[in-house]
Enzyme design. Structure first.
Site, PDB file in Angstrom:
ATOM      1  N   ASP A 130     103.618   4.945 -13.776  1.00  0.00           N
ATOM      2  CA  ASP A 130     103.088   6.193 -13.216  1.00  0.00           C
ATOM      3  C   ASP A 130     101.692   5.915 -12.660  1.00  0.00           C
ATOM      4  OD1 ASP A 130     101.837   8.748 -12.942  1.00  0.00           O
ATOM      5  OD2 ASP A 130     103.358   9.588 -14.261  1.00  0.00           O
ATOM      6  N   SER A 153     103.740  17.102 -15.274  1.00  0.00           N
ATOM      7  CA  SER A 153     102.379  16.816 -14.826  1.00  0.00           C
ATOM      8  C   SER A 153     101.478  18.036 -15.031  1.00  0.00           C
ATOM      9  CB  SER A 153     102.425  16.331 -13.370  1.00  0.00           C
ATOM     10  OG  SER A 153     101.232  15.695 -13.039  1.00  0.00           O
ATOM     11  N   HIS A 200     106.090   8.575 -11.447  1.00  0.00           N
ATOM     12  CA  HIS A 200     105.743   9.995 -11.636  1.00  0.00           C
ATOM     13  C   HIS A 200     106.729  10.920 -10.915  1.00  0.00           C
ATOM     14  CE1 HIS A 200     102.620  12.809 -12.972  1.00  0.00           C
ATOM     15  NE2 HIS A 200     102.644  13.431 -11.801  1.00  0.00           N
TER      16      HIS A 200
HETATM   17  N1  LIG Z   1     101.037  15.263  -2.318  1.00  0.00           N
HETATM   18  C1  LIG Z   1     100.461  14.234  -3.092  1.00  0.00           C
HETATM   19  C2  LIG Z   1     101.319  13.913  -4.309  1.00  0.00           C
HETATM   20  C3  LIG Z   1     101.312  15.015  -5.269  1.00  0.00           C
HETATM   21  C4  LIG Z   1     102.282  14.769  -6.400  1.00  0.00           C
HETATM   22  O1  LIG Z   1     102.574  13.650  -6.763  1.00  0.00           O
HETATM   23  N2  LIG Z   1     102.761  15.863  -6.955  1.00  0.00           N
HETATM   24  C5  LIG Z   1     103.670  15.752  -8.032  1.00  0.00           C
HETATM   25  C6  LIG Z   1     103.092  16.456  -9.215  1.00  0.00           C
HETATM   26  S1  LIG Z   1     101.550  15.696  -9.639  1.00  0.00           S
HETATM   27  C7  LIG Z   1     100.953  16.586 -10.966  1.00  0.00           C
HETATM   28  O2  LIG Z   1     100.961  17.723 -11.148  1.00  0.00           O
HETATM   29  C8  LIG Z   1     104.999  16.364  -7.625  1.00  0.00           C
HETATM   30  O3  LIG Z   1     105.751  16.829  -8.441  1.00  0.00           O
HETATM   31  N3  LIG Z   1     105.269  16.327  -6.329  1.00  0.00           N
HETATM   32  C9  LIG Z   1     106.434  16.936  -5.739  1.00  0.00           C
HETATM   33  C10 LIG Z   1     107.651  16.071  -5.631  1.00  0.00           C
HETATM   34  O4  LIG Z   1     108.690  16.627  -5.233  1.00  0.00           O
HETATM   35  O5  LIG Z   1     107.628  14.889  -5.988  1.00  0.00           O
HETATM   36  C11 LIG Z   1     100.298  13.027  -2.246  1.00  0.00           C
HETATM   37  O6  LIG Z   1     100.576  13.202  -1.082  1.00  0.00           O
HETATM   38  O7  LIG Z   1      99.918  11.986  -2.767  1.00  0.00           O
END
Ligand SMILES: N[C@@H](CCC(=O)N[C@@H](CSC=O)C(=O)NCC(=O)O)C(=O)O
Length: 297
Positions: A239, A159, A274
């Site tokens: 996604d 991402s 995602h």
């Molecule tokens: N905290 C957010 C969600 C954020 C999210 O989906 N982060 C992804 C990367 S998005 C792009 O850079 C991620 O890798 N999160 C960490 C995980 O362990 O999944 C929300 O609350 O919606």
């Protein structure tokens, strides 16, 4: 530059080291996790290559260390994994004035900020592509070279980190810094999507010519591909960020008529989202891709 070992954990056949060190680039203490594969602990004279994994928004070095299952692949092929943090952190480090999760702490976008107040600490490009590799190499190779953190290395990410990997790969291609690049659900065209526009405006200001210097779709036009370069990408059809933030077609379109045409290996994975369920599914394919380019198979 010395690293403090905060924790050492047995994983698969090797060990995950949770480290921290003082960074000149960010003027903060930075956390970084390093997985040393089983080959590191075997008495061999072979120098072990490294893969750098850049995480996405809100992540620390822990997310991928815990949920991507790179360690199994690192033992299979014999590479070190490096999991840097996604931004500077700590007292005095500026963040999003509205405290949202897509800018500021945990969202450094792997650029060198030029705008106040972020320019004080947010030098993630220099940190990831310059200071960190040099510091790791000095630290781990004090008694003779065992791990290659500088030359026989590859880069990948997810991402925001997928953007950081592609952008960093292209921006350092003239000096052949990375042998290969791959990405999971990357933000390929940050100039044209809300996450990227917010980050670039905040870190780089209003001058779009500065944005172009990091945007993969722009970089493809000015960085000539050499021989057999390929960028491997996977993105899931489920996604939630696909249409608004990732726009995978943009990089395929941007490559047309450039030296990168047919070199963006874009794989649209039916049904995947995602999350780290998606990432961990395709990590074995990315590991094999990088292992080939690092001369391990
Ligand atoms: N905290 C957010 C969600 C954020 C999210 O989906 N982060 C992804 C990367 S998005 C792009 O850079 C991620 O890798 N999160 C960490 C995980 O362990 O999944 C929300 O609350 O919606």
């Amino acid at each position: 530059m010395t690293f403090k070992i905060n924790q050492e954990i047995a994983v698969c056949g090797g060990r995950l080291l949770k480290l921290s060190h003082e960074s000149i680039a960010t003027k903060t203490s930075m956390d970084v996790n390093v997985y040393l594969p089983k080959q590191f602990y075997q008495k061999s004279s072979k120098i072990i290559p490294s893969i750098y994994y850049l995480s996405g928004l809100t992540c620390s070095p822990q997310n991928a260390s815990e949920k991507a299952f790179w360690q199994i692949q690192a033992d299979k092929y014999g590479f070190v994994m490096v999991f840097p943090d996604t931004s500077p952190r700590g007292e005095g480090v500026a963040t999003d004035p509205e405290n949202s999760w897509d800018f500021g702490i945990g969202a450094g976008f792997y650029v060198n900020a030029t705008e106040e107040p972020y320019s004080k600490n947010y030098h993630m490009f220099d940190y990831v592509h310059n200071e960190l590799p040099k510091s790791l190499s000095e630290h781990f190779n004090k008694d003779g070279k065992k791990i290659d953190f500088l030359d026989n290395i590859a880069i990948t990410g997810h991402s925001m980190g997928g953007f950081g990997a592609i952008s960093g790969y292209l921006k350092t291609l003239d000096k052949n810094q990375y042998k290969s690049c791959s990405a999971f659900a990357p933000i390929v065209n940050p100039m044209n999507v809300p996450w990227g526009q917010k980050a670039f405006k905040g870190y780089l200001g209003d001058d779009k010519s500065k944005w172009e210097q990091y945007d993969p779709c722009q970089l493809l036009k000015v960085v000539p591909s050499k021989n057999n370069d390929k960028i491997l990408i996977h993105v899931g059809t489920n996604d939630p960020f696909l249409e608004r933030e990732l726009k995978p077609d943009n990089i395929v379109e941007a490559s047309k008529g450039t030296t990168w045409e047919n070199k963006i290996d874009m794989n649209i994975a039916e049904g995947f989202d995602h999350s780290y369920y998606f990432i961990s599914t395709f990590v074995p394919m990315h590991a094999e891709f990088h292992a080939k380019n690092l001369g391990l198979i």
